[in-house]
Enzyme design. Structure first.
Site, PDB file in Angstrom:
ATOM      1  N   GLU A 254       7.350  18.322 -31.843  1.00 62.49           N
ATOM      2  CA  GLU A 254       7.155  16.858 -31.778  1.00 62.49           C
ATOM      3  C   GLU A 254       8.069  16.266 -32.831  1.00 62.49           C
ATOM      4  OE1 GLU A 254       5.278  15.516 -29.528  1.00 62.49           O
ATOM      5  OE2 GLU A 254       4.020  17.176 -28.858  1.00 62.49           O
ATOM      6  N   CYS A 288       6.598   8.037 -35.990  1.00 68.98           N
ATOM      7  CA  CYS A 288       7.620   8.560 -35.064  1.00 68.98           C
ATOM      8  C   CYS A 288       7.799   7.656 -33.862  1.00 68.98           C
ATOM      9  CB  CYS A 288       7.234   9.967 -34.630  1.00 68.98           C
ATOM     10  SG  CYS A 288       5.596  10.062 -33.886  1.00 68.98           S
TER      11      CYS A 288
END
Ligand code: NAD
Length: 516
Positions: A254, A288
């Site tokens: 990720e 993110c």
């Protein structure tokens, strides 16, 4: 600013005891609001990592043999403990990250949502499934889900509680042991999560926590685990993929993003600016999924820019363990250096700073004002690289095709948003964006909090997905057990040419019968 109420000496001792560390080495994470020392924590060695993996592997044997329902009972109790201890969790998260309390609350929600989701779904997802055998009645097949063994979870500093706990909970539910390596700056809240899991009845040794330098201790976790769940930068993710590949173990990655938001010409401009401001400045932009590029239709770009600046200037920046602040601090000296470098570089190369663009040392060592840039060009750092701070660049577009082309002009593919009154049009455009999650009339929370749906990145934003079925099944191997009830081999009396004829006829019939 004093230490948060939850961080008592007694709690610190309990958290230190949860680290697998045999030596005398220790380090001190920073109290982000003040720049002082928050606590001292033990540091693990590579030998400690190997010992943690062996101990975890031994504990995993009996854990994997339990029924899923028995394993889930632990997480049922854990969910209650989570909700009961939310204030302590938010205290620890804020102390080690410097984020605002509202962001700490959002962070707390992720493991609660993930736990509740897999409490509902895990039994069905993990149960044996009957599959059609090669010939009906002659062969039966079953698909099983077997835990990987010891899963290494390596997590970053920006959402230390959410990303460590949110990813390790499904690994444990699937029957694995876990060795967690959180970022050294932000180990207190994941250690507290481990403490709550122990209180909920998680068997001893099943969850190990190791602390230390990323390449050395994180690398040792990759070298010893059976699977790695990694969240962090694209640069480190690439290293981990190589290391995992060399051992032929799987990994989910990720990684970073440079996430676009498209504002269509039919958007309600004040509402769009409010939504965009949250998307850009939540968690001081250290998210993110945060929006770092906004593409606005030519017809409304001036009005939108003014509204976004007004929203950014309304945001209250402050240090504190209450809800007075909309925006907290950045987490480290390194973070504020990167953010300043991106803004200074853009300014020097001709960008216009519509608002913000400077640090706030009067509030704390790492505070930075929400910043809106325009006239950003490709030679500027912030055009393509992830800034990971409260900085957004505004661009304009003429047609929907132009918007899609500009939004997709990135190696990343993590998250995106589209805002417009005509939901069908906005949704059609959303489907053309190359990103793992796309939010219509929102920026990140709708997709991220929908834990029934997968979340993760395309391109340089990663491999694999958390949440949904994939978020659990990535921690398992599938095993097919097929049982031959009636022989399907050629009988001794039938020549092979005859056998192939029979088989070819059977294949034709099977195709028509559609029973396979
Ligand atoms: P990072 O890659 O520097 O560190 C992440 C973790 O990896 C830390 O625990 C670190 O100690 C460890 N590590 C560092 N080098 C290692 C190595 N060679 N081998 C093994 N482990 C190593 O990332 P960061 O700066 O902590 O996090 C910020 C980045 O994470 C941003 O790019 C952000 O976009 C990304 N991120 C992605 C998601 C997502 O879900 N896609 C979520 C949060 C953050």
């Amino acid at each position: 600013m004093t230490r948060p109420p939850a961080l008592t000496d007694e709690l610190l001792d309990r958290l230190r005891a949860r680290v697998t560390a045999s030596g005398q080495r220790s380090y001190a994470p920073v109290d982000v609001f003040t720049g002082g020392e928050l606590a001292t924590l033990p540091e693990s060695t590579v030998d400690d990592v190997d010992a943690a993996v062996s101990t975890a592997a031994a504990a995993q044997q009996s854990w994997a043999k339990l029924d899923v329902a028995e394993r889930l009972a632990v997480f049922d109790r854990f969910h209650t403990l989570l909700l009961d201890h939310r204030e302590q969790i938010m205290d620890l998260v804020q102390a080690e990250t410097g984020k605002a309390r509202r962001d700490a609350f959002e962070e707390f929600c992720e493991p609660a949502l993930v736990t509740a989701y897999y409490l509902r779904k895990a039994s069905k997802l993990l149960r044996d499934k009957k599959k059609a055998g090669v010939l009906p009645f002659a062969v039966g097949a079953t698909e099983r889900r077997v835990p990987k063994g010891v899963v290494g979870i390596i997590s970053p500093w920006n959402y230390p509680f959410a990303l460590a706990l949110g990813d390790l909970i499904p690994a444990l539910i699937a029957g694995n042991a876990v060795v967690l390596k959180p970022d050294s700056q932000t180990a207190l809240s994941p250690l507290y999560g481990a403490e709550l899991l122990a209180q909920a009845g998680l068997p001893a040794n099943l969850l190990q926590v190791v602390l230390g330098d990323g390449p050395t201790i994180g690398g040792a976790v990759v070298d010893a685990s059976d699977y790695v769940g990694f969240t962090g930068s694209t640069r480190t993710g690439t290293e981990i993929a190589k290391r995992a590949g060399a051992r032929l173990i799987g990994c989910s990655l990720e990684l970073g993003g440079k996430n676009p938001l498209i504002v269509l010409d039919d958007a309600d401009v004040p509402a769009a600016a409010r939504i965009a401001a949250r998307g850009c400045f939540a968690n001081a932009g250290q998210l993110c999924l945060a929006i770092e590029r906004i593409y606005v239709h030519d017809a409304i770009v001036d009005g939108f820019a003014a509204a976004l600046v007004a929203e950014a200037e309304k945001l209250r920046l402050a240090a504190g363990y209450d809800y007075a602040a909309d925006l907290g601090s950045l987490t480290s000296a390194r973070a504020i250096e990167t953010v300043s470098a991106h803004v200074d570089d853009a300014r020097a190369k001709g960008a216009t700073v519509l608002t913000g663009g400077h640090a706030r040392p009067d509030l704390g060592p790492y505070f930075y004002t929400p910043t809106v840039l325009t006239d950003v060009t490709p030679e500027m750092l912030c055009h393509r690289a992830e800034t990971f701070g409260p900085v957004v660049s505004l661009y304009s577009f003429g047609t929907d095709d132009d918007a899609v082309e500009q939004a997709n002009d990135t190696g990343y593919g993590l998250n995106a948003g589209v805002i417009g009154r005509n939901v069908a049009r906005a949704t059609a455009l959303a489907r053309r964006l190359r990103a793992g999650t796309v939010n219509v009339n929102d920026t990140f929370a709708s997709a991220f909090a929908s834990t029934d749906a997968p979340m993760g990145g395309m391109g340089a934003s990663g491999l694999g997905r958390r949440h949904g079925a994939e978020g659990l099944l990535r921690y398992t191997e599938s095993q097919t057990v097929a049982t031959q009830r009636v022989s399907i081999a050629a009988p001794a009396w039938l020549p092979h040419a005859g056998y192939t004829k029979v088989m070819a006829t059977s294949l034709r019939l099977l195709r028509r019968a559609r029973i396979r």
